[in-house]
Design a protein around this motif. Structure first.
Motif, PDB file in Angstrom:
ATOM      1  N   MET A   1       0.836  -1.207   0.000  1.00 14.58           N
ATOM      2  CA  MET A   1       0.000   0.000   0.000  1.00 14.58           C
ATOM      3  C   MET A   1       0.865   1.248   0.000  1.00 14.58           C
ATOM      4  O   MET A   1       0.884   2.025   0.930  1.00 14.58           O
ATOM      5  CB  MET A   1      -0.913  -0.004   1.238  1.00 14.58           C
ATOM      6  CG  MET A   1      -1.969  -1.080   1.217  1.00 14.58           C
ATOM      7  SD  MET A   1      -3.115  -0.816  -0.124  1.00 14.58           S
ATOM      8  CE  MET A   1      -4.052  -2.316  -0.040  1.00 14.58           C
ATOM      9  N   GLU A  12      -8.594   7.610   1.185  1.00 12.25           N
ATOM     10  CA  GLU A  12      -8.080   6.345   0.682  1.00 12.25           C
ATOM     11  C   GLU A  12      -9.201   5.313   0.527  1.00 12.25           C
ATOM     12  O   GLU A  12      -9.014   4.122   0.720  1.00 12.25           O
ATOM     13  CB  GLU A  12      -6.971   5.797   1.593  1.00 12.25           C
ATOM     14  CG  GLU A  12      -5.737   6.660   1.568  1.00 12.25           C
ATOM     15  CD  GLU A  12      -4.515   5.954   2.106  1.00 12.25           C
ATOM     16  OE1 GLU A  12      -4.623   4.806   2.557  1.00 12.25           O
ATOM     17  OE2 GLU A  12      -3.449   6.555   2.083  1.00 12.25           O
ATOM     18  N   ALA A  17      -9.694  -1.661  -3.761  1.00 20.24           N
ATOM     19  CA  ALA A  17      -9.060  -2.316  -2.626  1.00 20.24           C
ATOM     20  C   ALA A  17      -9.963  -3.363  -1.984  1.00 20.24           C
ATOM     21  O   ALA A  17      -9.631  -3.923  -0.958  1.00 20.24           O
ATOM     22  CB  ALA A  17      -8.664  -1.279  -1.576  1.00 20.24           C
ATOM     23  N   LEU A  26      -1.452  -7.431   4.439  1.00 24.75           N
ATOM     24  CA  LEU A  26      -0.627  -6.515   5.203  1.00 24.75           C
ATOM     25  C   LEU A  26       0.502  -7.248   5.923  1.00 24.75           C
ATOM     26  O   LEU A  26       1.636  -6.764   5.990  1.00 24.75           O
ATOM     27  CB  LEU A  26      -1.489  -5.764   6.219  1.00 24.75           C
ATOM     28  CG  LEU A  26      -2.350  -4.617   5.691  1.00 24.75           C
ATOM     29  CD1 LEU A  26      -3.257  -4.080   6.786  1.00 24.75           C
ATOM     30  CD2 LEU A  26      -1.468  -3.488   5.157  1.00 24.75           C
ATOM     31  N   GLN A  40      -0.064   4.605   6.743  1.00 22.81           N
ATOM     32  CA  GLN A  40      -0.229   3.625   5.672  1.00 22.81           C
ATOM     33  C   GLN A  40      -1.152   2.496   6.109  1.00 22.81           C
ATOM     34  O   GLN A  40      -2.003   2.037   5.337  1.00 22.81           O
ATOM     35  CB  GLN A  40       1.142   3.062   5.281  1.00 22.81           C
ATOM     36  CG  GLN A  40       1.136   2.228   4.014  1.00 22.81           C
ATOM     37  CD  GLN A  40       2.539   1.831   3.594  1.00 22.81           C
ATOM     38  OE1 GLN A  40       3.520   2.458   4.000  1.00 22.81           O
ATOM     39  NE2 GLN A  40       2.652   0.800   2.787  1.00 22.81           N
ATOM     40  N   ALA A  44      -4.829   1.777   4.333  1.00 28.47           N
ATOM     41  CA  ALA A  44      -5.170   0.482   3.748  1.00 28.47           C
ATOM     42  C   ALA A  44      -6.410  -0.102   4.415  1.00 28.47           C
ATOM     43  O   ALA A  44      -7.295  -0.647   3.746  1.00 28.47           O
ATOM     44  CB  ALA A  44      -3.989  -0.471   3.896  1.00 28.47           C
TER      45      ALA A  44
END
Length: 365
Positions: A1, A12, A17, A26, A40, A44
């Motif tokens: 990401m 975002e 996604a 992740l 981040q 995500a």
């Protein structure tokens, strides 16, 4: 990401996604490349969360002010119409950022129409689930992924209710060795916040240099970037922006990151993408950024004060007279919106106007 959160859309909320097993993805990324910044991780998680569900209402995870009562959206619509009228009735567009189910837009547009304003509607949303709900309530709306895609043919009146709180934040944490960025590490799919190795002492305000270890300072570069995009449009095209969110006058020390799932607080690091991650909005920093971009700042004021100035008490009385069987519920809804112990104090309202535009209703000169 690694993508910029503004490349797809504010918050975002990337429709692409919507993949399963975000925690595993992740985990693999962190295992391969090392801990990632909290911003981040939050970006995500929220991208996946908003792309894969309707989070609102009793069956969802939280309820926003437009879902509490039609009065909220109606008063926002009258606010827009009044500003448009005093600006000389230009051909303006209504733009909403993160419109939820479209409830606010539908209620606001109904009130605008009664005041003589029927503007084109532009909604900034990337979640396919929420877009579908919005299209049902506002069938003539045009959808956009971000501010950059908006038309440039008329002044824009932006409304952003509980939008900025979902944008990724950066956290800096005081340690015995100095200030460090807060990162997210993992073991299997167990995610934990840690302090990074890189020093950030040079960017910490002097008033916080001696903060006790464990103190946290939050910033939101994504919020400032969105605000600058709004400002560029407003200074070029004219118009205004109304921002309603929960927050504080910063900068200030404190960890405001939170997760909500099933109308209850949850651990922000458990099950990424399965809970709504938010942080309190720093209204002072937004105001400073807006002024730097040439906008006129109004407020902030509390939501309770704002709605009372717009006439929520009178609107409650009128609806109660028209529908006596709803009078009790209407009174409860009004109190939920304006009571300092409920949404009235924590939620703040701030407006930004292009030079030459009138002072909006609800704010003093």
């Amino acid at each position: 990401m690694s993508e910029n959160p503004l490349d797809a859309a504010p918050g975002e909320r990337n429709a692409n996604a919507a993949e399963p097993l975000l925690a595993e993805r992740l985990s693999r990324a962190i295992t391969m490349a090392g801990p990632i910044p909290l911003s981040q991780f939050m970006g995500a998680a929220n991208a996946h969360y908003y792309a894969t569900r309707d989070p609102l209402g009793a069956r969802g995870d939280f309820t926003t002010a437009p879902e509490v009562s039609q009065m909220f959206g109606e008063l926002i619509g009258l606010w827009v119409a009044d500003l448009w009228d005093r600006a000389g009735r230009p051909p303006a567009r209504y733009v909403e950022l993160g419109p939820g189910r479209g409830t606010l837009a539908a209620d606001a547009l109904r009130a605008m129409a009664k005041a003589g304003l029927t503007p084109p509607v532009n909604l900034i949303e990337t979640s396919p689930t929420l877009r579908a709900a919005q299209a049902e309530r506002v069938p003539h709306a045009e959808f956009h992924l971000g501010v950059l895609g908006l038309p440039d043919d008329a002044p824009l009146i932006f409304v952003a209710n509980e939008f900025f709180d979902a944008l990724p934040i950066r956290q800096l944490i005081a340690t015995a060795e100095g200030w460090r960025e807060r990162l997210v590490a993992c073991q299997d799919t167990l995610f934990l916040p840690i302090a990074g190795d890189r020093s950030f002492d040079m960017i910490i305000p002097k008033s916080f240099q001696d903060a006790a270890p464990g103190s946290i300072l939050e910033t939101s570069p994504a919020s400032i970037a969105v605000l600058r995009q709004l400002a560029a449009r407003l200074t070029a095209q004219g118009g205004a922006a109304l921002v309603i969110d929960y927050g504080y006058q910063g900068p200030a020390i404190g960890d405001t990151l939170q997760a909500v799932k099933g109308h209850a607080y949850a651990n922000p690091f458990d099950e990424p993408g399965e809970a709504d991650l938010t942080a309190h909005v720093d209204f002072a920093t937004l105001a400073e950024a807006a002024r730097a971009e040439g906008l006129i700042v109004h407020g902030p004021v509390t939501q309770g004060e704002f709605l009372l100035r717009l006439g929520i008490a009178e609107r409650t009385a009128a609806l109660s007279l028209a529908t006596p069987d709803r009078a009790g519920q209407l009174a409860l809804d009004r109190e939920r919106l304006v009571d300092p112990e409920q949404m009235g104090e924590l939620f703040k309202v701030i407006a930004f106007t292009a030079p030459g535009w009138p002072v909006p209703a609800g704010f003093s000169e």
